[in-house]
Design an enzyme around this catalytic site. Structure first.
Site, PDB file in Angstrom:
ATOM      1  N   CYS A 163       0.990  -0.977   0.012  1.00 41.00           N
ATOM      2  CA  CYS A 163      -0.199  -0.241   0.340  1.00 41.00           C
ATOM      3  C   CYS A 163       0.670   1.423  -0.150  1.00 41.00           C
ATOM      4  O   CYS A 163       0.243   2.095  -0.680  1.00 41.00           O
ATOM      5  CB  CYS A 163      -0.641   0.007   1.172  1.00 41.00           C
ATOM      6  SG  CYS A 163      -0.894  -0.451   2.791  1.00 41.00           S
ATOM      7  N   HIS A 211      -2.156   1.137   7.223  1.00 43.98           N
ATOM      8  CA  HIS A 211      -2.496   0.598   5.530  1.00 43.98           C
ATOM      9  C   HIS A 211      -2.760   2.025   5.819  1.00 43.98           C
ATOM     10  O   HIS A 211      -3.158   3.205   6.042  1.00 43.98           O
ATOM     11  CB  HIS A 211      -4.422   0.073   5.984  1.00 43.98           C
ATOM     12  CG  HIS A 211      -4.588   0.258   4.369  1.00 43.98           C
ATOM     13  ND1 HIS A 211      -3.456  -0.056   2.618  1.00 43.98           N
ATOM     14  CD2 HIS A 211      -6.214   0.359   3.739  1.00 43.98           C
ATOM     15  CE1 HIS A 211      -4.680   0.228   1.759  1.00 43.98           C
ATOM     16  NE2 HIS A 211      -5.292   0.465   1.717  1.00 43.98           N
ATOM     17  N   ASP A 262      -7.158   4.410  -3.371  1.00 48.72           N
ATOM     18  CA  ASP A 262      -7.070   2.758  -3.249  1.00 48.72           C
ATOM     19  C   ASP A 262      -6.278   2.254  -4.179  1.00 48.72           C
ATOM     20  O   ASP A 262      -7.510   1.446  -4.338  1.00 48.72           O
ATOM     21  CB  ASP A 262      -7.670   2.753  -1.532  1.00 48.72           C
ATOM     22  CG  ASP A 262      -6.791   1.259  -1.144  1.00 48.72           C
ATOM     23  OD1 ASP A 262      -5.344   0.930  -1.531  1.00 48.72           O
ATOM     24  OD2 ASP A 262      -7.218   0.926  -0.031  1.00 48.72           O
TER      25      ASP A 262
END
Length: 279
Positions: free
Chosen positions: A79, A116, A131
């Site tokens: 991420c 995250h 995302d």
């Protein structure tokens, strides 16, 4: 903020397949159509993977390092890398991009730390969740944040934002007939330096879920696939999950065929060796 001025935008657009798209580099604008096009192309082209963590390689978050790995090296990333690259590209195009820190909720009722990284992009006064780094269950397209409770259909998959106390927003995915929380985040803004701290934990702490195991994932349109450890799972929109084990003799083929990922010779040899050692 995101060092977009340092990014080779043409190389990035070529990597995600947009260079010869009708949205040519000179026509990219900070509008919703461009946001959708870039987000969807990015998630289709760049695989979620944390193999550098498994192999003991450092994970650098400066734009040039990420560009070298994910764009020119045609690798994937997790991420912090994925969304830092996406943020730099969107900033370079002219979007207003801010960061958020989210808590993973896919592991039952356990309260997990904020690890995250997600993005919030503002277009014409409306905020959109972007995302590219939540793996196979993550959204392929931006999700509007100003419409809590509304179903957001992305092909065969449906998402929803749920509003909780203190301004916390949760991203949910419909699997079969059941809504499942993916993660939740607060309005607090995160900056690239915050992701450096989170990355330090995720890439090295013994309790990190990325340390010591293979994690490679991809959010397909019809089927979402994930390789975690030796188990390859295929998630279908109706909630069905297919599972099978992957052995040392096929790991590289699976990475290529299912995830579009080809490792350099040295990394490939090390990975196969780890699989053999586990037999």
């Amino acid at each position: 903020m995101w060092s977009g001025d340092e990014l080779d935008l043409d190389a990035y657009l070529e990597r995600i397949g947009l260079r010869e798209n009708p949205l040519a580099p000179g026509e990219l604008r900070a509008d919703l159509a461009t946001l959708y096009a870039v987000h969807r192309a990015h998630t289709a082209a760049i695989t979620f993977e944390s193999l550098d963590v498994l192999l003991g390689r450092p994970v650098a978050l400066d734009v040039k390092s990420i560009e070298g790995k994910l764009v020119h090296g045609r690798r994937g990333g997790y991420c912090y890398e994925q969304n830092s690259l996406l943020a730099a590209a969107l900033e370079r195009i002219g979007f207003e991009v801010t960061g958020r820190g989210a808590r993973n909720r896919t592991r039952g009722d356990s309260l997990l730390a904020v690890t995250h990284a997600v993005l919030v992009v503002t277009v014409d006064g409306e905020e959109w969740l972007c995302d590219a780094g939540f793996g196979h269950q993550g959204p392929r397209e931006p999700v509007p944040l100003g419409r809590p409770g509304a179903d957001v259909e992305q092909g065969k998959w449906t998402y929803r934002i749920r509003e909780e106390e203190d301004g916390v927003l949760a991203l949910c995915l419909l699997r079969g007939d059941t809504w499942r929380d993916l993660y939740a985040f607060s309005p607090q803004r995160y900056h690239p330096v915050d992701y450096v701290v989170l990355n330090h934990y995720s890439s090295g702490h013994p309790h990190s879920s990325f340390v010591g195991r293979v994690i490679v994932q991809r959010p397909g349109d019809d089927v979402r696939r994930a390789l975690v450890g030796r188990e390859l799972t295929s998630l279908h929109p109706d909630g069905r999950i297919e599972r099978r084990l992957v052995g040392p003799d096929e790991i590289l083929t699976v990475l290529d065929r299912e995830f579009g990922l080809r490792l350099p010779d040295r990394e490939a040899e090390e990975l196969v060796g780890m699989y053999l050692a586990g037999d």
